[in-house]
Design a protein around this motif. Structure first.
Motif, mmCIF file in Angstrom:
data_model
loop_
_atom_site.group_PDB
_atom_site.id
_atom_site.type_symbol
_atom_site.label_atom_id
_atom_site.label_comp_id
_atom_site.label_asym_id
_atom_site.label_seq_id
_atom_site.Cartn_x
_atom_site.Cartn_y
_atom_site.Cartn_z
ATOM 1 N N GLU A 5 -39.885 -32.770 -32.752
ATOM 2 C CA GLU A 5 -38.771 -33.049 -33.657
ATOM 3 C C GLU A 5 -39.015 -34.284 -34.527
ATOM 4 N N LEU A 6 -40.126 -34.962 -34.294
ATOM 5 C CA LEU A 6 -40.443 -36.127 -35.138
ATOM 6 C C LEU A 6 -41.181 -35.686 -36.406
ATOM 7 N N TYR A 7 -41.479 -34.387 -36.493
ATOM 8 C CA TYR A 7 -42.227 -33.859 -37.639
ATOM 9 C C TYR A 7 -41.376 -32.832 -38.381
ATOM 10 N N GLU A 8 -41.636 -32.722 -39.680
ATOM 11 C CA GLU A 8 -41.067 -31.658 -40.516
ATOM 12 C C GLU A 8 -42.054 -30.495 -40.423
ATOM 13 N N VAL B 11 -42.843 -24.902 -26.563
ATOM 14 C CA VAL B 11 -43.401 -26.120 -27.174
ATOM 15 C C VAL B 11 -42.250 -26.939 -27.771
ATOM 16 N N MET B 12 -41.346 -26.246 -28.478
ATOM 17 C CA MET B 12 -40.199 -26.958 -29.069
ATOM 18 C C MET B 12 -39.369 -27.613 -27.963
ATOM 19 N N ASP B 13 -39.204 -26.908 -26.851
ATOM 20 C CA ASP B 13 -38.344 -27.426 -25.783
ATOM 21 C C ASP B 13 -38.998 -28.584 -25.038
ATOM 22 N N GLU B 14 -40.310 -28.517 -24.852
ATOM 23 C CA GLU B 14 -40.918 -29.466 -23.908
ATOM 24 C C GLU B 14 -41.677 -30.615 -24.552
ATOM 25 N N VAL B 15 -42.050 -30.477 -25.817
ATOM 26 C CA VAL B 15 -42.823 -31.566 -26.435
ATOM 27 C C VAL B 15 -41.891 -32.293 -27.398
ATOM 28 N N TYR C 29 -45.138 -36.119 -40.479
ATOM 29 C CA TYR C 29 -44.368 -37.083 -39.684
ATOM 30 C C TYR C 29 -43.183 -37.572 -40.516
ATOM 31 N N LYS C 30 -41.995 -37.594 -39.892
ATOM 32 C CA LYS C 30 -40.790 -37.932 -40.661
ATOM 33 C C LYS C 30 -40.642 -39.441 -40.882
ATOM 34 N N TYR C 31 -41.328 -40.225 -40.071
ATOM 35 C CA TYR C 31 -41.062 -41.674 -40.111
ATOM 36 C C TYR C 31 -42.332 -42.459 -40.453
ATOM 37 N N ASN C 32 -43.044 -41.985 -41.496
ATOM 38 C CA ASN C 32 -44.302 -42.654 -41.854
ATOM 39 C C ASN C 32 -44.120 -44.144 -42.159
#
Ligand SMILES: N[C@@H](CCC(=O)N[C@@H](CS)C(=O)NCC(=O)O)C(=O)O
Length: 412
Positions: free
Chosen positions: A372-375, A364-368, A304-307
């Motif tokens: 993009e909140l994860y590395e 999955v990339m397009d719809e969830v 997660y990018k925003y821990n």
């Protein structure tokens, strides 16, 4: 002159007045041939509502716009009913719940739904804010309904009519069963009233949505159903720009179904994972590596990018739970573990995913949007340390990387 409603059948805002009319006996006509986006933009219509929005009710005394005002008018056409309560305080409570359900319920459903339909800019923080405000409203409503059958007094009032119509927008578009089950008294209230004859006659059979609609890119709003040809078109068939689902399209095959067959069968792995109750390392983990096929599948770590934001345990857990729910569309093609690490905030969210194919599936990339909140880092299985990390994540090893686990969630 009779009362004339300018709208289309099924519009949840005009339903308010039609249901009120069932209680008061008022007769409201709805002319056929109404075309959304055309009829409501004509100069004659703009004279009735300067915003060009529906519904509008034409009365012998002049037009009314704003659906709550229209419903109030219809509810008072016949004084012999208790739709506005039977005392001053009941009247005030009816008004209180009308405002409550318009701002706290409808307003937040609207802010959740409309950006997803592409009619307003979409952003994760705004959606999260709308959902959390909606939950707050539903929670308050749920508490009131714990000991009350109706919002005010002991029979249906205009507050119930308007609230049920507002909830109907949510139940039929974004509020799935897994979302509403946290509010059991709201569910009981909604399903009981929507099935009462005076409601059912107007709204018909209502079905709860099974999924939250995918996000449409801004500028590409969901197309309303095909406009029926003018002459053949009863108003009942007019398009519903916000509330209606798109016409079903023939189902395209998922490209992952066209990949060469793999000796690894995802369901077999999921069964092994679920059924192994002891010797997990020797049975499930060993079994996993025995069946893993790097040509037909890939493994991915996510962080997660925003821990720093994960200060509150239940908010962090809900965030991860929401991600797994939204991954539902990938169930046939994925397996995942999400570890929430730490014994106090900020909690670190770390995941492991197995996907069909050698890349993260495009759909999955397009719809969830959570993706993009994860590395994302592809696991290099020639690196023993990375393989060991995979094994530990699958088996919920604790401590994990030196930290206790607040929770470990599995997507299977
Ligand atoms: N607050 C208004 C909302 C009216 C509204 O947003 N109507 C939508 C259809 S549900 C509309 O006419 N949209 C057309 C437009 O924005 O031009 C009410 O309750 O009547």
């Amino acid at each position: 002159m009779a009362l004339v409603m300018h709208s289309y059948k099924g519009n949840k805002n005009s339903d308010k007045a039609f249901i009120a009319a069932e209680f008061t006996g008022a007769k409201i006509e709805m002319p056929s041939g109404f075309e959304m986006g055309v009829t409501n933009k004509t100069p004659e219509f703009i004279k009735m509502n300067p915003l060009g929005k529906i519904p509008v009710l034409e009365t012998p005394e002049g037009p009314i716009f704003e659906s709550n005002a229209i419903a109030r008018y219809v509810s008072r056409l016949n004084g012999d009913n208790s739709l506005n309560g039977s005392s001053l305080i009941e009247y005030a409570h009816v008004e209180q719940w009308i405002d409550f359900s318009s701002f706290e319920i409808y307003g937040n459903i609207y802010k959740w739904l409309v950006p997803r339909m592409g009619f307003m800019p979409y952003s994760v923080p705004s959606e999260e804010a709308a959902i959390s405000a909606l939950k707050r409203g539903l929670d308050a409503l749920n508490t009131h309904l714990t000991s009350n059958t109706y919002l005010v007094g002991h029979s249906v009032t205009l507050a119930d009519i308007i609230t049920v119509c507002n909830l109907n927008l949510g139940f039929s578009t974004v509020m799935t069963k897994s979302f509403t089950s946290a509010f059991p008294h709201v569910e009981r209230y909604f399903w009981t009233l929507i099935n009462q004859p005076n409601f059912k006659k107007v709204v018909g059979d209502v079905k709860q949505t099974e999924s939250v609609p995918p996000i449409k890119k801004a500028g590409q709003p969901a197309k309303p159903k095909e406009q029926p040809k003018k002459k053949e078109a009863p108003a009942a068939e007019a398009p519903k720009p916000v509330e209606e689902e798109e016409a079903p399209k023939p189902k395209a095959k998922n490209p992952l179904d066209l990949l060469p067959p793999s000796p690894m069968v995802l369901d077999e792995w999921k069964r092994l994972y679920s059924n192994t109750k002891s010797n997990f390392r020797e049975v499930a983990i060993k079994g996993f590596w025995d069946m893993y096929d790097p040509e037909g599948y890939s493994l991915w770590f996510c962080d997660y990018k925003y821990n720093d934001e994960n200060m509150v345990s239940f908010v962090t857990l809900n965030k991860v739970g929401g991600f797994l729910q939204r991954m539902d569309l990938a169930r046939k093609y994925a397996f995942g573990k999400m570890l929430i690490c730490g014994s106090e905030g900020p909690f670190k969210v770390k995941g492991l995913w197995l996907f069909r194919g050698t890349e993260i599936p495009k759909f999955v990339m397009d719809e969830v949007y959570d993706m993009e909140l994860y590395e994302w880092t592809k696991v290099d299985i020639s690196d023993e340390a990375q393989k060991e990390r995979v094994s530990q994540m699958i088996e919920d090893a604790e401590p994990f990387e030196g930290e206790a686990l607040l929770d470990a969630k599995c997507f299977k």
